[in-house]
Scaffold this active site. Sequence first.
Site, mmCIF file in Angstrom:
data_model
loop_
_atom_site.group_PDB
_atom_site.id
_atom_site.type_symbol
_atom_site.label_atom_id
_atom_site.label_comp_id
_atom_site.label_asym_id
_atom_site.label_seq_id
_atom_site.Cartn_x
_atom_site.Cartn_y
_atom_site.Cartn_z
ATOM 1 N N ILE A 14 0.787 -1.203 -0.193
ATOM 2 C CA ILE A 14 -0.276 -0.092 0.166
ATOM 3 C C ILE A 14 0.798 1.274 0.204
ATOM 4 C CG2 ILE A 14 -1.859 1.239 1.286
ATOM 5 C CD1 ILE A 14 -2.986 -0.901 2.381
ATOM 6 N N ALA A 83 3.985 1.980 7.560
ATOM 7 C CA ALA A 83 4.454 1.299 7.560
ATOM 8 C C ALA A 83 4.259 0.040 8.933
ATOM 9 C CB ALA A 83 5.675 1.406 8.181
ATOM 10 N N GLY A 84 3.934 -0.837 8.214
ATOM 11 C CA GLY A 84 3.271 -2.381 9.315
ATOM 12 C C GLY A 84 3.541 -3.346 9.330
ATOM 13 N N ILE A 85 3.693 -4.168 10.440
ATOM 14 C CA ILE A 85 4.059 -5.589 10.014
ATOM 15 C C ILE A 85 2.661 -6.417 10.277
ATOM 16 C CG2 ILE A 85 6.581 -5.090 9.999
ATOM 17 C CD1 ILE A 85 7.094 -6.251 12.638
ATOM 18 N N GLN A 141 -9.079 -8.968 15.220
ATOM 19 C CA GLN A 141 -9.613 -10.193 14.202
ATOM 20 C C GLN A 141 -8.638 -11.365 15.439
ATOM 21 O OE1 GLN A 141 -10.323 -10.673 11.778
ATOM 22 N NE2 GLN A 141 -9.380 -12.828 12.344
ATOM 23 N N GLY A 143 -6.903 -14.195 15.851
ATOM 24 C CA GLY A 143 -4.853 -14.409 15.164
ATOM 25 C C GLY A 143 -4.375 -13.019 15.134
ATOM 26 N N GLN A 144 -4.816 -11.722 16.036
ATOM 27 C CA GLN A 144 -4.235 -10.600 15.944
ATOM 28 C C GLN A 144 -4.118 -9.574 17.173
ATOM 29 O OE1 GLN A 144 -5.101 -9.121 11.482
ATOM 30 N NE2 GLN A 144 -2.829 -8.617 11.728
ATOM 31 N N TYR A 147 -1.351 -6.782 16.141
ATOM 32 C CA TYR A 147 -2.334 -6.290 15.356
ATOM 33 C C TYR A 147 -3.129 -5.057 16.116
ATOM 34 C CZ TYR A 147 -2.472 -4.707 10.605
ATOM 35 O OH TYR A 147 -2.266 -4.412 9.063
ATOM 36 N N GLY A 178 -9.505 -2.538 4.446
ATOM 37 C CA GLY A 178 -9.791 -3.454 4.567
ATOM 38 C C GLY A 178 -8.983 -4.790 4.235
HETATM 39 N N1 CAA Z 1 -10.982 -15.952 10.220
HETATM 40 C C1 CAA Z 1 -12.369 -16.423 10.441
HETATM 41 N N2 CAA Z 1 -11.524 -17.958 10.924
HETATM 42 C C2 CAA Z 1 -10.153 -17.637 11.296
HETATM 43 C C3 CAA Z 1 -9.645 -16.843 11.233
HETATM 44 C C4 CAA Z 1 -10.308 -15.915 10.535
HETATM 45 N N3 CAA Z 1 -9.039 -14.732 9.704
HETATM 46 N N4 CAA Z 1 -8.205 -16.886 10.875
HETATM 47 C C5 CAA Z 1 -8.177 -18.188 11.537
HETATM 48 N N5 CAA Z 1 -9.178 -18.854 11.449
HETATM 49 C C6 CAA Z 1 -9.683 -20.116 12.264
HETATM 50 C C7 CAA Z 1 -9.369 -21.362 11.020
HETATM 51 O O1 CAA Z 1 -10.032 -21.566 10.224
HETATM 52 C C8 CAA Z 1 -8.780 -22.784 12.058
HETATM 53 O O2 CAA Z 1 -10.300 -23.045 11.964
HETATM 54 P P1 CAA Z 1 -10.525 -24.373 11.850
HETATM 55 O O3 CAA Z 1 -9.927 -25.312 13.340
HETATM 56 O O4 CAA Z 1 -12.654 -24.752 12.406
HETATM 57 O O5 CAA Z 1 -9.916 -24.655 10.681
HETATM 58 C C9 CAA Z 1 -8.823 -22.185 13.056
HETATM 59 O O6 CAA Z 1 -9.182 -20.171 13.447
HETATM 60 C C10 CAA Z 1 -7.179 -21.970 13.355
HETATM 61 O O7 CAA Z 1 -6.832 -21.320 12.638
HETATM 62 P P2 CAA Z 1 -5.456 -22.261 11.785
HETATM 63 O O8 CAA Z 1 -5.694 -23.662 11.627
HETATM 64 O O9 CAA Z 1 -5.384 -21.331 10.928
HETATM 65 O O10 CAA Z 1 -4.708 -22.297 13.117
HETATM 66 P P3 CAA Z 1 -2.834 -21.540 13.649
HETATM 67 O O11 CAA Z 1 -2.241 -21.573 14.730
HETATM 68 O O12 CAA Z 1 -2.305 -22.664 12.480
HETATM 69 O O13 CAA Z 1 -3.044 -20.686 12.874
HETATM 70 C C11 CAA Z 1 -2.817 -17.847 12.342
HETATM 71 C C12 CAA Z 1 -3.677 -18.797 13.288
HETATM 72 C C13 CAA Z 1 -1.705 -17.762 11.985
HETATM 73 C C14 CAA Z 1 -3.767 -17.049 13.836
HETATM 74 C C15 CAA Z 1 -3.577 -18.052 11.072
HETATM 75 O O14 CAA Z 1 -4.916 -19.022 10.886
HETATM 76 C C16 CAA Z 1 -3.478 -16.588 10.197
HETATM 77 O O15 CAA Z 1 -2.866 -16.453 9.134
HETATM 78 N N6 CAA Z 1 -5.695 -16.542 10.261
HETATM 79 C C17 CAA Z 1 -5.383 -15.221 9.508
HETATM 80 C C18 CAA Z 1 -5.624 -14.058 10.267
HETATM 81 C C19 CAA Z 1 -5.709 -12.744 9.531
HETATM 82 O O16 CAA Z 1 -6.608 -12.675 9.223
HETATM 83 N N7 CAA Z 1 -4.890 -11.414 9.130
HETATM 84 C C20 CAA Z 1 -4.478 -11.160 8.981
HETATM 85 C C21 CAA Z 1 -3.892 -10.776 8.004
HETATM 86 S S1 CAA Z 1 -3.910 -9.641 6.762
HETATM 87 C C22 CAA Z 1 -3.746 -7.649 7.651
HETATM 88 O O17 CAA Z 1 -3.272 -7.852 9.063
HETATM 89 C C23 CAA Z 1 -3.659 -6.433 6.849
HETATM 90 C C24 CAA Z 1 -5.359 -5.743 7.360
HETATM 91 O O18 CAA Z 1 -5.053 -5.167 8.066
HETATM 92 C C25 CAA Z 1 -6.417 -6.346 6.612
#
Ligand code: CAA
Length: 241
Positions: A14, A83-85, A141, A143-144, A147, A178
């Site tokens: 971006i 900047a972001g990670i 979110q 997993g975040q 963040y 988004g």
């Molecule tokens: N929304 C809904 N469900 C999610 C999800 C999400 N974004 N991310 C993970 N899940 C669910 C998985 O589908 C899984 O469900 P099931 O057990 O039913 O299959 C459960 O949560 C556990 O997930 P993982 O098996 O993937 O677990 P993990 O420990 O291996 O990894 C994780 C966890 C690192 C959070 C990985 O799932 C991941 O990277 N998820 C995406 C998180 C996300 O949306 N990050 C945004 C990055 S982009 C960004 O940040 C830019 C921005 O500003 C928008």
Amino acid sequence: MARIAIVTGGTRGIGAAISRALKEEGYRVIANYAGNDEAAHKFKAETGIDVRKWDVSDYAACESNLKAIENEVGPVDILVNNAGITRDAMFHKMTPEQWYQVINTNLNSLFNMTRPLWDGMRARSFGRIICISSINGQKGQMGQANYSAAKAGDIGFVKALAQEGAAKGITVNAICPGYIGTEMVRAVPQDVLEKRILPHIPVGRLGEPEEIARCVVFLASDQSGFITGTTLTVNGGQYMV
Ligand code: CAA
């Protein structure tokens, strides 16, 4: 003379689109980056935009580089804190490093970059601070936790600082993208992206970096002086605030 704009994380994703759009609009742009020399040199060769390397999570580095830029190029009127990670992990697996890296780069950088420029903007009675937050700072979110906390913090920073800057001609705004089709989003596991994210975007696709850049150009304009403390949500309808 063209106004000077600094874009942090301005050579990729971006940030690169923001740097390009500001240049096209006539600004003198300086793109900061932290680590990827190859991408930065390629970006510079393609665009002619000046690139400078330092870590925005380091206050002393921000202060000294910004001072050098202002001495060499001139006063900075527009700052885009982009900047972001990500260091995504479920909270039960998150390490202190994953927490602090994200807070330092995504939130503490706002202090580090803005504070050294603030006095000059106040003295000149003009400034535009634009912070790139995220949908995930608005809705949270899984997993975040790191963040989402940092990105929600960005919004609080903007609302507080906008009140301080208003009487001095400085606007402070946030943009909440988004899911945009950058490396950061493409790093999300494919099945999560396809099953858990894309179906929740009413527009039916990821956003384009240029769709965020055009919002920055709008907020950076001299004509946008009445817009301050706001959060511009740009997410294809995924989360309506
Ligand atoms: N929304 C809904 N469900 C999610 C999800 C999400 N974004 N991310 C993970 N899940 C669910 C998985 O589908 C899984 O469900 P099931 O057990 O039913 O299959 C459960 O949560 C556990 O997930 P993982 O098996 O993937 O677990 P993990 O420990 O291996 O990894 C994780 C966890 C690192 C959070 C990985 O799932 C991941 O990277 N998820 C995406 C998180 C996300 O949306 N990050 C945004 C990055 S982009 C960004 O940040 C830019 C921005 O500003 C928008």
